[in-house]
Design a protein around this motif. Structure first.
Motif, short mmCIF file in Angstrom:
data_model
loop_
_atom_site.label_atom_id
_atom_site.label_comp_id
_atom_site.label_asym_id
_atom_site.label_seq_id
_atom_site.Cartn_x
_atom_site.Cartn_y
_atom_site.Cartn_z
N PRO A 353 0.83 -1.21 0.00
CA PRO A 353 0.00 0.00 0.00
C PRO A 353 0.86 1.26 0.00
O PRO A 353 1.91 1.31 0.64
CB PRO A 353 -0.79 -0.13 1.30
N MET A 354 0.38 2.27 -0.72
CA MET A 354 1.14 3.52 -0.82
C MET A 354 0.88 4.47 0.35
O MET A 354 1.44 5.56 0.38
CB MET A 354 0.83 4.22 -2.15
N ASN A 355 0.03 4.07 1.27
CA ASN A 355 -0.16 4.89 2.47
C ASN A 355 0.69 4.39 3.63
O ASN A 355 0.45 4.74 4.78
CB ASN A 355 -1.64 4.91 2.88
N SER A 356 1.68 3.57 3.31
CA SER A 356 2.60 3.04 4.32
C SER A 356 3.98 2.94 3.70
O SER A 356 4.12 2.90 2.48
CB SER A 356 2.12 1.67 4.81
N ASP A 357 5.02 2.91 4.54
CA ASP A 357 6.37 2.80 4.02
C ASP A 357 6.59 1.41 3.42
O ASP A 357 6.14 0.39 3.97
CB ASP A 357 7.39 3.04 5.13
N LEU A 380 1.64 -1.46 -6.35
CA LEU A 380 1.47 -0.41 -5.34
C LEU A 380 -0.02 -0.07 -5.28
O LEU A 380 -0.58 0.51 -6.23
CB LEU A 380 2.31 0.81 -5.69
N THR A 381 -0.66 -0.46 -4.22
CA THR A 381 -2.10 -0.27 -4.08
C THR A 381 -2.41 1.00 -3.30
O THR A 381 -1.52 1.66 -2.75
CB THR A 381 -2.72 -1.48 -3.36
N LYS A 382 -3.69 1.33 -3.25
CA LYS A 382 -4.20 2.48 -2.48
C LYS A 382 -3.52 3.78 -2.88
O LYS A 382 -3.13 4.60 -2.03
CB LYS A 382 -4.03 2.23 -0.97
#
Length: 960
Positions: A353-357, A380-382
């Motif tokens: 996910p792209m909202n996490s490192d 790479l999701t989200k």
């Protein structure tokens, strides 16, 4: 157009694949032998080539360069324009030999179509992926490595949304059930929509019964504890749907069925299973016996606008379960992903996910440690959750292949919650291509061809098809090899006779005839056991002690003021019988010291009378003399009853019983209750000998029938029929034993219920015989008591007529001296009881033997053959299969044979599927090549004259 320009055009934006007959060196297998010897690690080389041909890294690593074998660095096919470029083919013509026309292409079934004419992957992609999906559904991947797409990722990595997008279906995204076992999803195009769900069980749930599961239970050798691998993968069809709205419910219940391995899967089928009907799906999901399972729920989804794709979705990897008791599941789920990632032919789809490192991705680190990076594609999701104005450098460096590199590059997706599939498709177009909504950073515009699920699906579908085609010869070789191995193993098992039914029926008919003869013979010679049973009953008749302390004129002097000094008398029985008797030598008055005046009036100490003892009885009974012979045991199997009946009563006890049961005011009358009670107590021990008689009779029957069965089924002893027939023979005998035992218990109950006989003459004779012998022996005991010793007692049946008359006269003369016997009345009671006992014992012995000979054995004779046929199942409608099963060598062999047959069928279907793909493709390409040949020839004449080498039979250069 020059050759070099043509090659550049082929690698350009048009995106068409190189369809030249001269293949790429990595895929050239004209003879097929390279694939037959291909090692598994070659797949990673192929993946590196795929990466370079389709969106791979522009930075060539040394190992990548070595694996390319001179391939061009053309832009990847994913970056092609929407309109395909011109199609060019290289044609190698060969002049006719000796005037003969050129041969038409002929399909060789032993070669892959890839080695002949099937190279248009785009046109054959659906057929390839359908065949691959069929092979995966058959379960051959456990034995043959198949190319596969494996979707992995951490929990909350957007994997469920990505899975729904890839399958073009609104699959459930909620937590819990949908992520607790692997899903195998196969989608393909079809005019009508349908979804079939299967359950594939390769493991069984075997948790410890005496403790909870610990983290240490999960090991490299046991990675999915407490799930244990089974010998055969069982495939169960669960449900087929034609309504998309049902799929979420059915998928949930299918996985609940997987997690309840102790129950049959049909109980969980929505609409028909009892558990699914009566339980809420949310409640059922919370009460499964297992939290995760390595078994697979498989979906085959067909419908319009679906891609040709097949992939596995793995449960998300996590670190901290909510319940500390589930800590072991962290390793189980990790091992599950590890298992699939390690498949050398698997293309790994790793969601981050792209909202996490990116550094937080446990799954990506696992793929790297397992050496699978070269065949991994990152997703790479989200992207919609990418922080605005934040530092995007880490994601840009990933897309530029500078960090967290993978062999197949990265794609970006955005699948926000609350939108249906059409809305999500349009959403990604607006965000990534038109840039009309959202705040997609300008720095990512250059990667537009690597954004959207639709682009990812095209890429995956082609990669999977290409991988399948490249490995198809090897797959086909492995399938054939495994099929041959199974067939060879089947050959090592015992072959069934040509006519199974005839062999079994012949053996059973032979046994039926032989058993009837054997049972007839058994009835004719069934003598010894009944005789011994009768003798046992007679020998254990009640034995009475016929002497009393009052018979001895003993003077006793005691310092005790009491005058009740007693003489100890043991109640050991002394029983007069028809033949022989043993008694202990008794101290008689003639041998005792007398009171004499010369002793100053002091008598010697009182001498206790030693009672008469019964040491043993011959089968027919008898009275022994004063000497004590060796104890005689009853014959087997009745030896344990030798001492039964001894010490039944003394004469004084009989008197006390008579007095206790005499009604007030009715003297000199013996109550009927005395006779009833003594008789019922006397016959009560018959139950033991009766049970022994039945057991021994059944044992003898089984021995003889077993021998008969052994002889009748001599040629089938190694077959299952012999063991089964032997088991059912014992069962039949056991049924008859229970029945005859029930009858005899009723008979025994009659004898112990009350005293009853209408055979007056026999009763009178037995009573008179007993009274005479008891009177004689009682007279003998009185003589011994007063002395002198009368000598050895001779039973009455050993006396001649003259001796018997003399004995009577002598006894009458002695009786005048002895006086009337005070126990005369008790002697009459004893004679009555023993006379009736003898009558009843003979009656009971005959009745027991009669029921065995006249009832049980004839019933067994009639029923046994039909009983065996019924129990063996050969009278059922499906008897054909039963006959085959009965001819197996044993349980283990039967199971092994059945397992191998299932495996053989599976691999035959797999081979047929591959052959159908090759044959259909070859035929299709043959017609296609013929229709296209004129067009291609015309194109060649226009663009470039054909170059002919007059010194050769045809053109051999790679030029057009």
């Amino acid at each position: 157009m020059t050759t070099s320009s043509l090659r550049r055009h082929r690698g350009g934006g048009g995106g068409t694949l190189d369809l030249s007959i001269k293949q790429d060196p990595d895929a050239s297998h004209s003879s097929g032998q390279n694939y037959h010897a291909m090692e598994e690690d070659q797949n990673e080389e192929d993946m590196r080539s795929l990466a370079s041909n389709y969106g791979g890294s522009t930075t060539i690593r040394p190992e990548d360069h070595a694996g390319r074998n001179g391939r061009s660095d053309a832009p990847p096919p994913s970056e092609r324009s929407i309109e395909p470029g011109p199609l060019f083919r290289e044609i190698r013509s060969r002049a006719p030999v000796n005037g003969q026309p050129a041969a038409s292409p002929v399909h060789n079934p032993d070669e892959s179509f890839f080695n002949t004419s099937f190279q248009d992957i785009g046109k054959r992609l659906k057929a390839c992926n359908d065949t691959l999906g069929e092979l995966q559904q058959l379960g051959v991947s456990h034995d043959v490595q198949l190319p596969e797409l494996v979707l992995v990722g951490d929990q909350s990595a957007g994997k469920s949304s990505l899975m729904s997008g890839l399958a073009n279906l609104d699959l459930p995204r909620s937590e819990g059930t949908c992520t607790r076992c692997p899903l195998h999803i196969r989608v393909s195009k079809n005019s009508d929509w349908s979804c079939r769900v299967w359950i594939r069980k390769a493991y069984s749930y075997q948790p410890p019964t005496d403790r909870s599961i610990n983290e240490t239970d999960v090991t490299d050798e046991d990675p999915f504890f407490p799930w244990r691998k089974q010998a055969v993968t069982a495939v169960h069809e669960f449900k087929t749907m034609h309504d998309k709205s049902q799929i979420e419910e059915v998928l949930r219940w299918a996985q609940i069925a997987i997690l309840n391995d102790d129950k049959h899967h049909s109980l969980f089928i929505p609409g028909s299973g009892s558990i699914a009907i009566n339980t809420l799906v949310t409640e059922a999901a919370e009460t499964t016996i297992a939290k995760f399972s390595p078994n697979i729920v498989a979906l085959e989804i067909k419908g319009p606008d679906l891609p040709d794709l097949s992939f596995y979705d793995m449960p998300g990897i996590f670190q901290n379960p909510a319940d500390a008791r589930d800590d072991y599941l962290v390793n189980v789920v990790r091992n599950l992903s590890r298992e699939y990632i390690q498949h050398s032919t698997a293309i790994i789809i790793c969601a981050m996910p792209m909202n996490s490192d990116a550094e937080n991705s446990s799954t990506f680190g696992l793929t790297r440690r397992l050496g699978a990076s070269s065949r991994t594609i990152g997703v790479l999701t989200k992207a919609d959750l990418l922080p605005e104005g934040g530092n995007h450098d880490q994601w840009l460096s990933i897309m530029k292949r500078q960090t967290h590199t993978t062999g197949l590059g990265y794609f970006i997706t955005s699948r926000p919650q609350g939108k249906d599939l059409d809305e999500l498709k349009r959403w990604e177009e607006l965000v990534f291509e038109e840039h009309s909504i959202g705040s997609w950073p300008l720095a990512f515009y250059e990667f537009s061809e690597r954004c959207r699920v639709e682009k990812l699906k095209s890429f995956l579908s082609e990669r999977l098809g290409e991988a399948f085609i490249r490995s198809l010869p090897h797959i086909k070789h492995k399938v054939k090899q495994h099929l041959d191995k199974i067939k060879n193993q089947l050959l090592t098992l015992p072959e069934l006779p040509d006519n199974v039914e005839l062999e079994i029926q012949t053996g059973l008919m032979t046994f039926a005839d032989s058993s009837r003869f054997k049972l007839d013979e058994f009835m004719r010679h069934f003598n010894t056991l009944p005789h011994n049973f009768r003798d046992c009953l007679l020998a254990i008749k009640p034995k009475f002690t016929l002497k009393d302390k009052s018979d001895f004129p003993v003077y006793e002097i005691s310092d005790d003021e009491s005058d009740n000094a007693s003489v100890t008398t043991n109640q050991t029985t002394a029983t007069p019988t028809a033949k022989r008797r043993s008694t202990a030598p008794t101290t008689t008055p003639s041998k005792r010291a007398r009171v004499d005046a010369s002793t100053n009036g002091v008598a010697p100490p009182a001498t206790h009378v030693k009672p008469e003892e019964q040491n043993g009885w011959p089968p027919r009974g008898g009275v022994a003399g004063p000497s004590r012979p060796k104890k005689v045991m009853l014959p087997d199997p009745f030896a344990e009853f030798t001492d039964v009946g001894r010490g039944f009563r003394t004469l004084r006890q009989v008197r006390e019983e008579i007095e206790a049961k005499t009604k007030a005011g009715m003297p000199d009358r013996t109550s009927d209750e005395v006779y009833e009670d003594l008789v019922k107590e006397a016959v009560r021990p018959w139950k033991g000998p009766m049970d022994i008689f039945i057991r021994q009779a059944m044992r003898e029957l089984l021995t003889q029938l077993d021998a008969t069965l052994n002889k009748s089924l001599e040629n089938l002893k190694k077959r299952f029929i012999y063991k089964e027939a032997k088991r059912h023979l014992r069962s039949c005998l056991e049924d008859h034993r229970r029945q005859i035992e029930h009858d005899l218990v009723l008979l025994y109950g009659d004898e112990t219920q009350r005293l009853l006989t209408f055979n007056k003459d026999a009763f009178k004779q037995y009573k008179d015989d007993e009274l005479l012998e008891l009177t004689r022996f009682r007279h003998y005991m009185r003589l011994k008591a007063i002395g002198p010793d009368p000598g050895k007692y001779v039973p009455g049946d050993q006396l001649s007529e003259d001796k018997r008359a003399q004995d009577t006269k002598k006894r009458e003369a002695e009786l005048a001296k002895l006086g009337q016997d005070q126990f005369a009345r008790e002697i009459e009671v004893v004679a009555y009881v023993r006379g009736y006992y003898r009558l009843a014992a003979l009656r009971f012995a005959d009745a027991v033997s009669q029921r065995v000979i006249c009832r049980m054995i004839p019933s067994l004779r009639r029923e046994l053959p039909y009983y065996l046929e019924e129990k063996l199942g050969i009278r059922r409608p499906d008897a054909t299969n039963v006959y085959v099963r009965l001819m197996e060598e044993d349980d283990k062999t039967a199971t092994r044979r059945e397992t191998l047959k299932i495996e053989r069928e599976k691999f035959e279907k797999a081979l047929a599927s591959i052959d159908a793909l090759e044959t259909g493709s070859a035929e299709s390409n043959l017609s296609m090549s013929m229709s296209e040949s004129m067009t291609e020839a015309t194109t060649q004449r226009v663009e470039q004259p054909m170059i002919v080498d007059d010194g050769n039979a045809g053109i051999e250069d790679d030029e057009v």
